[in-house]
Motif scaffolding. Structure first.
Motif, mmCIF file in Angstrom:
data_model
loop_
_atom_site.group_PDB
_atom_site.id
_atom_site.type_symbol
_atom_site.label_atom_id
_atom_site.label_comp_id
_atom_site.label_asym_id
_atom_site.label_seq_id
_atom_site.Cartn_x
_atom_site.Cartn_y
_atom_site.Cartn_z
ATOM 1 N N ARG A 1 53.407 27.061 36.725
ATOM 2 C CA ARG A 1 53.550 26.488 38.031
ATOM 3 C C ARG A 1 54.832 25.371 38.118
ATOM 4 N NH1 ARG A 1 48.749 23.687 41.469
ATOM 5 N NH2 ARG A 1 49.156 22.266 39.863
ATOM 6 N N GLY A 2 54.775 24.586 37.323
ATOM 7 C CA GLY A 2 55.653 23.463 37.454
ATOM 8 C C GLY A 2 56.876 24.021 37.260
ATOM 9 N N PHE A 3 57.219 24.941 36.313
ATOM 10 C CA PHE A 3 58.556 25.410 35.986
ATOM 11 C C PHE A 3 59.102 26.347 36.973
ATOM 12 C CE2 PHE A 3 58.652 25.029 30.994
ATOM 13 C CZ PHE A 3 58.614 23.782 31.196
ATOM 14 N N ILE A 4 58.225 27.198 37.497
ATOM 15 C CA ILE A 4 58.474 28.113 38.807
ATOM 16 C C ILE A 4 58.945 27.166 40.069
ATOM 17 C CG2 ILE A 4 57.600 29.931 40.035
ATOM 18 C CD1 ILE A 4 58.553 30.654 37.221
ATOM 19 N N GLU A 5 57.887 26.336 40.123
ATOM 20 C CA GLU A 5 58.236 25.610 41.613
ATOM 21 C C GLU A 5 59.430 24.772 41.501
ATOM 22 O OE1 GLU A 5 54.757 23.628 42.517
ATOM 23 O OE2 GLU A 5 53.755 25.250 43.097
ATOM 24 N N ALA A 6 59.883 24.395 40.102
ATOM 25 C CA ALA A 6 61.105 23.447 39.920
ATOM 26 C C ALA A 6 62.282 24.195 40.191
ATOM 27 C CB ALA A 6 61.034 22.869 38.677
ATOM 28 N N MET A 7 62.063 25.614 40.276
ATOM 29 C CA MET A 7 63.386 26.773 40.237
ATOM 30 C C MET A 7 63.235 27.082 41.579
ATOM 31 S SD MET A 7 63.716 28.373 36.534
ATOM 32 C CE MET A 7 61.836 28.558 36.409
ATOM 33 N N GLY A 8 62.342 26.732 42.494
ATOM 34 C CA GLY A 8 62.248 27.199 44.023
ATOM 35 C C GLY A 8 61.645 28.284 44.105
ATOM 36 N N GLY A 9 60.794 28.818 43.317
ATOM 37 C CA GLY A 9 59.712 29.914 43.318
ATOM 38 C C GLY A 9 58.357 29.577 43.572
ATOM 39 N N THR A 10 57.476 30.388 43.677
ATOM 40 C CA THR A 10 55.988 30.298 43.802
ATOM 41 C C THR A 10 55.324 31.140 42.510
ATOM 42 O OG1 THR A 10 55.760 31.896 45.321
ATOM 43 C CG2 THR A 10 56.124 29.944 46.143
ATOM 44 N N ILE A 11 54.105 30.754 42.264
ATOM 45 C CA ILE A 11 53.121 31.649 41.468
ATOM 46 C C ILE A 11 51.908 31.823 41.852
ATOM 47 C CG2 ILE A 11 52.899 29.708 39.729
ATOM 48 C CD1 ILE A 11 52.769 31.844 37.445
ATOM 49 N N THR A 12 51.247 32.833 41.880
ATOM 50 C CA THR A 12 49.839 32.808 42.519
ATOM 51 C C THR A 12 49.221 33.816 41.459
ATOM 52 O OG1 THR A 12 50.508 34.935 43.822
ATOM 53 C CG2 THR A 12 50.429 32.830 44.837
ATOM 54 N N ALA A 13 47.724 33.596 41.383
ATOM 55 C CA ALA A 13 46.727 34.156 40.546
ATOM 56 C C ALA A 13 45.701 34.976 41.507
ATOM 57 C CB ALA A 13 46.088 33.371 39.584
ATOM 58 N N ALA A 14 45.310 36.150 41.023
ATOM 59 C CA ALA A 14 44.404 37.036 41.713
ATOM 60 C C ALA A 14 43.917 37.995 40.723
ATOM 61 C CB ALA A 14 45.059 37.629 42.694
ATOM 62 N N ASN A 15 42.939 38.544 41.277
ATOM 63 C CA ASN A 15 42.192 39.816 40.339
ATOM 64 C C ASN A 15 42.783 41.077 40.624
ATOM 65 O OD1 ASN A 15 40.202 38.121 38.614
ATOM 66 N ND2 ASN A 15 39.332 37.676 40.453
ATOM 67 N N ARG A 16 42.702 41.897 39.898
ATOM 68 C CA ARG A 16 43.256 43.314 39.944
ATOM 69 C C ARG A 16 42.246 43.914 41.292
ATOM 70 N NH1 ARG A 16 45.733 45.820 34.738
ATOM 71 N NH2 ARG A 16 46.072 47.552 36.160
ATOM 72 N N THR A 17 42.956 44.773 41.766
ATOM 73 C CA THR A 17 42.079 45.585 42.695
ATOM 74 C C THR A 17 41.586 46.977 42.242
ATOM 75 O OG1 THR A 17 44.092 46.236 43.889
ATOM 76 C CG2 THR A 17 42.755 44.461 44.762
ATOM 77 N N ASP A 18 42.455 47.378 41.094
ATOM 78 C CA ASP A 18 42.487 48.921 40.520
ATOM 79 C C ASP A 18 41.565 48.683 39.321
ATOM 80 O OD1 ASP A 18 44.228 47.189 38.967
ATOM 81 O OD2 ASP A 18 45.741 48.885 38.869
ATOM 82 N N GLY A 19 40.878 47.757 38.963
ATOM 83 C CA GLY A 19 39.989 47.739 37.846
ATOM 84 C C GLY A 19 40.021 46.208 37.310
ATOM 85 N N SER A 20 39.354 45.880 36.149
ATOM 86 C CA SER A 20 39.200 44.596 35.485
ATOM 87 C C SER A 20 40.400 44.064 35.287
ATOM 88 C CB SER A 20 37.909 44.883 34.423
ATOM 89 O OG SER A 20 38.154 43.602 33.811
ATOM 90 N N GLY A 21 40.498 42.882 35.375
ATOM 91 C CA GLY A 21 41.747 41.989 34.795
ATOM 92 C C GLY A 21 42.400 40.947 35.946
ATOM 93 N N ALA A 22 43.267 40.151 35.541
ATOM 94 C CA ALA A 22 43.783 39.162 36.266
ATOM 95 C C ALA A 22 45.339 39.621 36.529
ATOM 96 C CB ALA A 22 43.701 37.905 35.622
ATOM 97 N N VAL A 23 45.852 39.055 37.473
ATOM 98 C CA VAL A 23 47.103 39.485 37.760
ATOM 99 C C VAL A 23 48.012 38.188 38.169
ATOM 100 C CG1 VAL A 23 46.456 40.231 40.112
ATOM 101 C CG2 VAL A 23 48.921 40.835 39.176
ATOM 102 N N PHE A 24 49.000 37.849 37.700
ATOM 103 C CA PHE A 24 49.783 36.716 38.103
ATOM 104 C C PHE A 24 51.222 37.204 38.544
ATOM 105 C CE2 PHE A 24 46.886 34.907 34.966
ATOM 106 C CZ PHE A 24 46.614 33.934 35.443
ATOM 107 N N THR A 25 51.539 36.825 39.676
ATOM 108 C CA THR A 25 52.626 37.176 40.600
ATOM 109 C C THR A 25 53.842 36.025 40.743
ATOM 110 O OG1 THR A 25 51.476 38.547 41.914
ATOM 111 C CG2 THR A 25 53.589 38.131 42.513
ATOM 112 N N ILE A 26 54.949 36.009 40.264
ATOM 113 C CA ILE A 26 56.015 35.117 40.302
ATOM 114 C C ILE A 26 57.060 35.727 41.491
ATOM 115 C CG2 ILE A 26 57.856 34.212 39.242
ATOM 116 C CD1 ILE A 26 56.471 34.233 36.431
ATOM 117 N N LYS A 27 57.152 34.697 42.299
ATOM 118 C CA LYS A 27 58.237 35.198 43.564
ATOM 119 C C LYS A 27 59.288 34.238 43.554
ATOM 120 C CE LYS A 27 57.927 36.220 48.345
ATOM 121 N NZ LYS A 27 57.193 36.241 49.699
ATOM 122 N N MET A 28 60.473 34.652 43.214
ATOM 123 C CA MET A 28 61.617 33.975 43.354
ATOM 124 C C MET A 28 62.593 34.612 44.204
ATOM 125 S SD MET A 28 61.188 32.106 40.914
ATOM 126 C CE MET A 28 62.694 31.253 40.660
#
Length: 389
Positions: free
Chosen positions: A341-368
Motif C-alpha cells: 500500500r505504501g509503495f502504490i500510494e507513493a506512486m499515485g495509485g490505490t490498492i484494495t483487497a477483497a474475496n473472490r466471487t467466483d470461488g474461494s480465494g483473495a483478490v488484490f487490485t492495484i489501480k494506477m
C-alpha cells in the motif's frame, strides 16, 4: 456566535474567532489565556496582543487559580490594566479572558455583563470539548505507538529467530557430520541455509522499506514501463516462492505504459505473490491479470486460498497486522501488504483487497492512473508474459 465557533478548525482558530467576536460585540480589547506547563499564557487576542505586564500576569493567574475575577475594577489586584474573568465549565476554570478599554469607570454595563457571561460560557464549553478531543487523539496515538512497538518486537523476535534457528541447525549439522552425510542430504542442508538466509534478507528489507514509508522519505524514481515487463520480472524473482503453484497471466500487449518506479512496483507485486503463495495451497492457481478502465490501468492478483476473513478486510494493510491463519500456513511478518500500500500510494495509485466471487480465494487490485502522454513505443517488440507452471 455559535456558527462562527463551529467553523473554526483548530484550537488556535477557535480562540482567535472567540476573541474577535467578544471584542466586536462588547467594543473592548480582549485577550484569552489558557494554562500551559503549570502557568497561564496568552493564546489569542483582538486586537492582537501577546504581551502582559507583571501586574496583569499576576491577576490573570489569580483569576484562573481561584476561579474568581481579578484585576481592573475587581477586589483583587485592581492595579492591573485589564479585568480578568475565569472561563468556567461545570467542572473548573479552563482559561481566562482579559478585558480593557481606554475609558474611565466600569468596563461593563449590566447588559454587557450578561452578554459576556453567555459568550464566555459557550466559549468555555467549546474549548473544553476541543481539548478533550485532543486528549483522546493523543491517547489513541500513544496506544497505537505502543501497539506498533510491541508488534515490532514480537515480529523481530519471531521472524529473526525462526530462520536463524534453521540456519544454525543446518550449518551445525554440516560442520559436525558433513563427512558422514550423503550428498543429497548435504545439498538439502545447504539449500536450507540459502533459503532461510533469503527469508532473513527479505524481512530486513521489509523493515527498511517500512521505515522509509513511515518517515515520508519514499521518493519514487519515475520512468515509463510496460506492466507486462514488471510483472515478468516479479514472477521471475518469486519463482522459488511460487514454485509449487500454477501461474496464469493475462497482460494484454496493448496496455498503456505506466509512469512508475519499477523497483517499487516490482516489490509491491512480489509481496502480493508472496502473500498469495503463503495462503493458497500447493498446486492451486495464482492468476495475474491486467486491463484498462476509465483512464486507469488495473492489475489483479488472485489466489485460490481460503480468502480473507470479513473481520480482517479493513485492517489487512495495517502495519504488523497478520490475518488469522490455519496451522499449515507459514507465518508472515505483517509488513508485506502494508509495504504494498505504501509503495502504490507513493506512486499515485490505490490498492484494495477483497474475496473472490467466483470461488474461494483473495483478490488484490492495484489501480494506477493512465499517463496523459505516454511515449509511443512498439509493444510488439516486448516479450509476452506467458503462463508459468
Amino acid at each position: 456566535f455559535s456558527k462562527k465557533l463551529a467553523g473554526a478548525g483548530t484550537l488556535d482558530d477557535f480562540l482567535w474567532a472567540t476573541a474577535f467576536q467578544i471584542a466586536s460585540m462588547l467594543k473592548l480589547r480582549v485577550v484569552l489565556l489558557l494554562p500551559e506547563d503549570g502557568t497561564i499564557t496568552v493564546k489569542a487576542g483582538y486586537p492582537p496582543d501577546d504581551t502582559l505586564a507583571e501586574a496583569d500576569i499576576a491577576a490573570a493567574r489569580w483569576a484562573w487559580e481561584h476561579n474568581r475575577a481579578a484585576g481592573r475594577g475587581a477586589d483583587t489586584l485592581p492595579g492591573a490594566k485589564r479585568l480578568y474573568l475565569p472561563l468556567r465549565t461545570g467542572r473548573t476554570a479552563i482559561g481566562v479572558v482579559g478585558l480593557d478599554n481606554d475609558k474611565q469607570g466600569p468596563l461593563l454595563t449590566p447588559e454587557q455583563q450578561r452578554l459576556l457571561d453567555a459568550l464566555a460560557d459557550q466559549a468555555a464549553v467549546a474549548i473544553e470539548r476541543i481539548q478533550l478531543v485532543a486528549d483522546v487523539d493523543r491517547a489513541k496515538l500513544a496506544a497505537e505507538a505502543d501497539r506498533l512497538r510491541s508488534a515490532l518486537l514480537t515480529s523481530i523476535s519471531h521472524d529473526l529467530k525462526t530462520p536463524l534457528a534453521a540456519i544454525m541447525g543446518a550449518a551445525g549439522t554440516l560442520r559436525d557430520f558433513s563427512a558422514a552425510l550423503p550428498e543429497p542430504d548435504r545439498a538439502e542442508l545447504l539449500s536450507t541455509v540459502l533459503d532461510e538466509s533469503e527469508r532473513l534478507n527479505r524481512f530486513i528489507a521489509n523493515l527498511l522499506d517500512m521505515t522509509k514509508i513511515e518517515s515520508g522519505a519514499m521518493e519514487p524514481n519515475y520512468a515509463f514501463h510496460y506492466v507486462g515487463d514488471i510483472v515478468g520480472s516479479a514472477l521471475q524473482r518469486a519463482r522459488k516462492i511460487i514454485g509449487e503453484h500454477k501461474i496464469e497471466t493475462d497482460i494484454p500487449r496493448d496496455l498503456p505504459m505506466l509512469k512508475v518506479d519499477p523497483v517499487l512496483f516490482e516489490q509491491a507485486l512480489f509481496n502480493l505473490l508472496d502473500n498469495a503463495a503463503k495462503y493458497a495451497p500447493a498446486g492451486s492457481t495464482i492468476r495475474v491479470q491486467g486491463w484498462t478502465d476509465n483512464g486507469s490501468v488495473l492489475l489483479q492478483i488472485m489466489d485460490e486460498g481460503p480468502g480473507i476473513p470479513p473481520g480482517d478486510l479493513e485492517r489487512i494493510f495495517d502495519t504488523f497486522y497478520r490475518v488469522r491463519k490455519r496451522d499449515q500456513i507459514r507465518a508472515g511478518t505483517g509488513l508485506g501488504l502494508s509495504i504494498c500500500r505504501g509503495f502504490i500510494e507513493a506512486m499515485g495509485g490505490t490498492i484494495t483487497a477483497a474475496n473472490r466471487t467466483d470461488g474461494s480465494g483473495a483478490v488484490f487490485t492495484i489501480k494506477m492512473p493512465k499517463p496523459a502522454n505516454p511515449p509511443n513505443f512498439d509493444a510488439s517488440n516486448t516479450d509476452d508474459v506467458g503462463d508459468l507452471a
